[in-house]
Design a protein around this motif. Structure first.
Motif, PDB file in Angstrom:
ATOM      1  N   PRO A 283       1.324  -3.002 -11.690  1.00 50.42           N
ATOM      2  CA  PRO A 283       0.468  -3.656 -10.678  1.00 50.42           C
ATOM      3  C   PRO A 283      -0.958  -3.111 -10.666  1.00 50.42           C
ATOM      4  CG  PRO A 283       2.207  -2.363  -9.622  1.00 50.42           C
ATOM      5  CD  PRO A 283       2.510  -2.392 -11.076  1.00 50.42           C
ATOM      6  N   LEU A 284      -1.089  -1.798 -10.902  1.00 50.43           N
ATOM      7  CA  LEU A 284      -2.442  -1.223 -10.925  1.00 50.43           C
ATOM      8  C   LEU A 284      -3.251  -1.827 -12.079  1.00 50.43           C
ATOM      9  CD1 LEU A 284      -2.352   2.619 -10.199  1.00 50.43           C
ATOM     10  CD2 LEU A 284      -3.526   0.849  -8.918  1.00 50.43           C
TER      11      LEU A 284
ATOM     12  N   TRP B  34      -2.812  -4.702 -13.434  1.00 50.63           N
ATOM     13  CA  TRP B  34      -3.143  -6.091 -13.073  1.00 50.63           C
ATOM     14  C   TRP B  34      -4.394  -6.126 -12.185  1.00 50.63           C
ATOM     15  CZ3 TRP B  34      -2.672  -8.524  -8.097  1.00 50.63           C
ATOM     16  CH2 TRP B  34      -2.864  -9.916  -8.119  1.00 50.63           C
ATOM     17  N   GLY B  35      -4.436  -5.208 -11.233  1.00 50.89           N
ATOM     18  CA  GLY B  35      -5.584  -5.143 -10.328  1.00 50.89           C
ATOM     19  C   GLY B  35      -6.862  -4.786 -11.075  1.00 50.89           C
TER      20      GLY B  35
ATOM     21  N   MET C 233      -0.986   3.090  -3.341  1.00 52.98           N
ATOM     22  CA  MET C 233      -1.409   1.769  -3.822  1.00 52.98           C
ATOM     23  C   MET C 233      -1.198   0.713  -2.719  1.00 52.98           C
ATOM     24  SD  MET C 233      -0.020  -0.004  -7.268  1.00 52.98           S
ATOM     25  CE  MET C 233       1.632  -0.277  -6.640  1.00 52.98           C
TER      26      MET C 233
ATOM     27  N   LEU D  31      -7.991  -2.830  -5.490  1.00 49.88           N
ATOM     28  CA  LEU D  31      -8.020  -3.693  -6.674  1.00 49.88           C
ATOM     29  C   LEU D  31      -6.795  -4.600  -6.730  1.00 49.88           C
ATOM     30  CD1 LEU D  31      -9.208  -1.245  -9.494  1.00 49.88           C
ATOM     31  CD2 LEU D  31     -10.545  -2.608  -7.938  1.00 49.88           C
ATOM     32  N   VAL D  32      -5.671  -4.094  -6.214  1.00 51.40           N
ATOM     33  CA  VAL D  32      -4.443  -4.888  -6.201  1.00 51.40           C
ATOM     34  C   VAL D  32      -4.423  -5.794  -4.958  1.00 51.40           C
ATOM     35  CG1 VAL D  32      -1.915  -4.774  -6.123  1.00 51.40           C
ATOM     36  CG2 VAL D  32      -3.181  -3.088  -7.447  1.00 51.40           C
TER      37      VAL D  32
END
Lengths: 41, 493
Positions: free
Chosen positions: A13-14, A16-17, B54, B184-185
């Motif tokens: 996920p990181l 992707w971000g 996160m 960012l996510v």
């Protein structure tokens, strides 16, 4: 192996971000300019 | 009659079963249940910390909800933004208030409490949107969610510091990098979800908040599941294949939180963090507008600039804090402040010369140091106050962040607005704010210079089960003071 899997769970996920953010910042390097603001008459 | 007795027995049995299950669950959350077994790989702990950070780092991406929530709730964007400010204030307050509880209860209990508050806050906000009640936004996201932020921020960090006494900067940098990455996510995730759930009559914000709560539940509980604390007296290298690592770990005597926060070192470090955050948050908060006003670029490029700064913010957390393990915390903060002053002072001339690339590079470095400041502070605390109560001390220290989150933008926006009102062109109105930030960084530089190791009289007695510091408490404390001084100054050189 377990360490690798656990890291992948958070890095995917990181990643992707980060990819989305890089994509968003690409216009910064293309040199595009905004239309000039009209000066008051 | 018989039916009544059966019902009573069934009720007793179910109550017993429920209390038994809840007892087992509660036991699983305790500190004792999270003590790592022999041979546990400590590299499993950073992903747990990253997973939690996160999720709670989503707070940095809250602005993506500004316009949709404003439209749904019928309130101005500034009032929506109040929830964000409240969340940051509650982050600091809850970390300060619950810091000791976090240390006592262990990381798993704290992460689960953080999950309940943070995801609960998202759900309350969704209910507020559905029922058109703005107070549920402020109470849900701002207060309840903010408490979740505080708990989730300090618990994994204090655990990592204990697992990586040989590389505390790098370890906490990894976790706090996750917090930076949360934006960012969180931002694209929220946008994708709102697009998917949007209807002609609704923005999709409520459904997106519920979906985000569900997604974050998976990651936060994953973090709670894999997190472990080291056994008493554990040292790196003891369980590793090579024993060489253990020799690198310096003993650091611990200080109780009640003592720590009365020392000048604590308050000097508070000023250091507050000044560093105030300066960085000023740029981050206005990044898109600043780029558009100073260089006449489009909204798309302004957004791209913000995206780039977010990457710099995330990367800086890991890179700078890892560097601090090599050159020392004091030296790395001196770099943040000195280089920061130079770069802020140069920005007006870059605007005058319309050197956009150089401006972007300078601000990216500035924001990387802003992120680095967050990530290096737990290791700095560990050097000064040891690891025993680091969560509680860190909790009290990050009230500096809450203060900076309110004071920084208020100061900077106030000065900018005053200059614009005085007739200064928008592109040049930022120059004053840059020099104000130079001043803030200069204050931080002096505070950092004044930090000295904590006197041995403040140290807690060394526990008898800690093999790393043999001998009586007093010699161990004296040895630790020397080691602390060396680490702060960068003895690894």
């Amino acid at each position: 192996m377990k360490v690798l899997v656990v890291w992948l769970v958070v890095l995917l996920p990181l990643g992707w971000g980060v990819a989305r953010s890089v994509q968003k910042s690409l216009p910064l390097f293309t040199g595009e300019q905004a239309p000039a603001a009209q000066s008051p008459q | 009659m018989r039916l009544g007795i059966d019902c009573q027995r069934l009720c007793t049995l179910s109550c017993g079963a429920v209390s038994g299950v809840s007892g087992v669950l509660m036991h699983l959350l305790t500190r004792q249940a999270t003590v790592a077994p022999e041979g546990f790989n400590r590299w499993l702990v950073p992903p747990a910390a990253v997973a939690v950070h996160m999720c709670i780092g989503q707070v940095y991406a809250f602005s993506v909800f500004n316009k949709p929530l404003s439209a749904e709730l019928g309130i101005p964007v500034s009032q929506v933004n109040t929830a964000y400010m409240l969340a940051l204030v509650m982050l600091g307050l809850s970390a300060a208030v619950f810091g000791k509880w976090v240390e006592r209860s262990g990381p798993r209990m704290s992460i689960v409490a953080s999950w309940a508050c943070f995801c609960g806050g998202l759900l309350i906000t969704a209910a507020g949107v559905a029922w058109r009640q703005p107070w549920l936004l402020w109470g849900g996201y701002g207060v309840v969610g903010g408490i979740g932020l505080g708990l989730g921020y300090i618990a994994p960090v204090s655990t990592l510091v204990k697992w990586f006494p040989d590389r505390p900067g790098m370890a906490t940098g990894m976790a706090i990098m996750g917090f930076g990455g949360g934006a960012l996510v969180g931002s694209p995730l929220a946008q994708e979800l709102m697009t998917a759930f949007a209807e002609p009559s609704a923005t999709g914000a409520a459904a997106a908040l519920v979906a985000m709560a569900a997604i974050y539940t998976i990651f936060m509980l994953f973090g709670a599941w894999i997190v472990r604390v080291p056994p008493a007296g554990w040292q790196p290298g003891v369980d590793a294949a090579s024993g060489s690592m253990a020799t690198r770990v310096k003993p650091v005597a611990s200080v109780a939180v009640e003592t720590a926060w009365k020392t000048p070192q604590f308050w000097l470090l508070w000023v250091v963090l507050c000044m560093n955050v105030s300066a960085g948050i000023g740029v981050l908060g206005r990044a898109a507008d600043m780029c558009q006003d100073m260089f006449g670029v489009s909204v798309t490029i302004g957004a791209g600039f913000t995206g780039l700064l977010s990457i710099a913010n995330m990367a800086g957390r890991f890179v700078w804090s890892s560097i601090s393990d090599v050159i020392g915390r004091k030296a790395v903060y001196a770099i943040y402040f000195l280089l920061g002053i130079v770069l802020f002072a140069v920005l007006p001339s870059l605007q005058e010369a319309q050197a956009r690339a150089a401006f972007v590079a300078c601000t990216a470095i500035l924001i990387s140091m802003y992120g680095g400041g967050f990530a290096t502070v737990p290791a700095y605390l560990r050097d000064l106050f040891g690891t025993e109560q680091i969560g509680a001390i860190h909790g009290r220290l990050i009230t500096a962040w809450s203060m900076a989150a309110v004071v920084g933008p208020t100061l900077i926006n106030g000065l900018y607005d005053r200059r614009v009102a005085a007739g200064v062109p928008k592109g040049e109105a930022y120059n004053g704010t840059f020099f104000l930030m130079c001043g803030l960084l200069a204050v931080g530089f002096v505070a950092n210079l004044l930090i000295r190791p904590v006197a041995a009289r403040h140290h807690l007695p060394t526990p008898p089960d800690r093999p790393a510091t043999p001998g009586s408490a007093a010699p161990a404390a004296a040895e630790a003071t020397k080691a602390t001084a060396a680490t702060c100054e960068g003895s690894d050189k």
